[in-house]
Structure formats: C-alpha cells, structure tokens
Design an enzyme around this catalytic site. Structure first.
Site, mmCIF file in Angstrom:
data_model
loop_
_atom_site.group_PDB
_atom_site.id
_atom_site.type_symbol
_atom_site.label_atom_id
_atom_site.label_comp_id
_atom_site.label_asym_id
_atom_site.label_seq_id
_atom_site.Cartn_x
_atom_site.Cartn_y
_atom_site.Cartn_z
ATOM 1 N N SER A 95 0.832 -1.212 0.000
ATOM 2 C CA SER A 95 0.000 0.000 0.000
ATOM 3 C C SER A 95 0.862 1.256 0.000
ATOM 4 O O SER A 95 0.593 2.206 -0.742
ATOM 5 C CB SER A 95 -0.928 0.025 1.219
ATOM 6 O OG SER A 95 -1.738 -1.110 1.254
ATOM 7 N N ASP A 96 1.891 1.263 0.816
ATOM 8 C CA ASP A 96 2.792 2.410 0.880
ATOM 9 C C ASP A 96 3.529 2.600 -0.442
ATOM 10 O O ASP A 96 3.649 3.719 -0.953
ATOM 11 C CB ASP A 96 3.806 2.249 2.009
ATOM 12 C CG ASP A 96 3.175 2.272 3.387
ATOM 13 O OD1 ASP A 96 2.071 2.833 3.523
ATOM 14 O OD2 ASP A 96 3.785 1.743 4.325
#
Length: 91
Positions: free
Chosen positions: A67-68
């Site tokens: 996600s990051d």
C-alpha cells in the site's frame, strides 16, 4: 500541515502559478476517516487485501508494504502526468 504553516495551495499557487503539488494521505483529505493515521497493515486489512492471501483461517499480510509503495508510485505518476500536461498545454 502545509495549511497550518501558512503554505496552503491557495498561497503557494498565487506565488508560483506553475507549481504542481501532490499530497498523499491514508484515508484522503476529507471524509470521516481523514483524521486517522494509516500504515500499510491497516490499509491492507480495511481494503480486504489481507483476505486474499494466506488461508481463510489464517489471513496473511502481504510481505512488503504494498500500500505504501503503490501510493508513492501513483503519486509520482500523477505528478509526471501533470508535468506532461503543463508542458503540452503551457498551463
């Protein structure tokens, strides 16, 4: 944070009209979760991504901070698209 320091989009854009500004937040700039902090594990869990890995009895987080990483990639892609548009249209 920029707003709190007196560097809102309006202030910056007035001084630097060709500026391209990008901002990343876990839950967006507005809405009921905008104030919440987000890390990869939270985003994977709330999005249901964890349920797609492991087993039904033992869901597992993806090994990397997907996600990051993707947030950064999509942000950079958006900035590149804005730079291209500005170059083509002169905006």
């Amino acid at each position: 944070v920029l707003d709190e320091l007196g560097y809102s989009w309006e202030v910056l854009h007035a001084k630097y009209p060709r500026l391209i500004l990008a901002s990343i937040s876990g839950f967006g700039q507005t809405g009921p979760y905008a104030h919440r902090k987000a890390v990869d594990t939270i985003i994977q869990g709330m999005s249901g991504f964890i349920a797609s890995t492991g087993t039904q009895e033992a869901p597992t987080k993806v090994g990397t901070t997907v996600s990051d990483l993707l947030a950064g990639v999509y942000c950079a892609t958006g900035v590149l698209a804005a730079l291209h548009r500005r170059a083509v249209r002169g905006e």
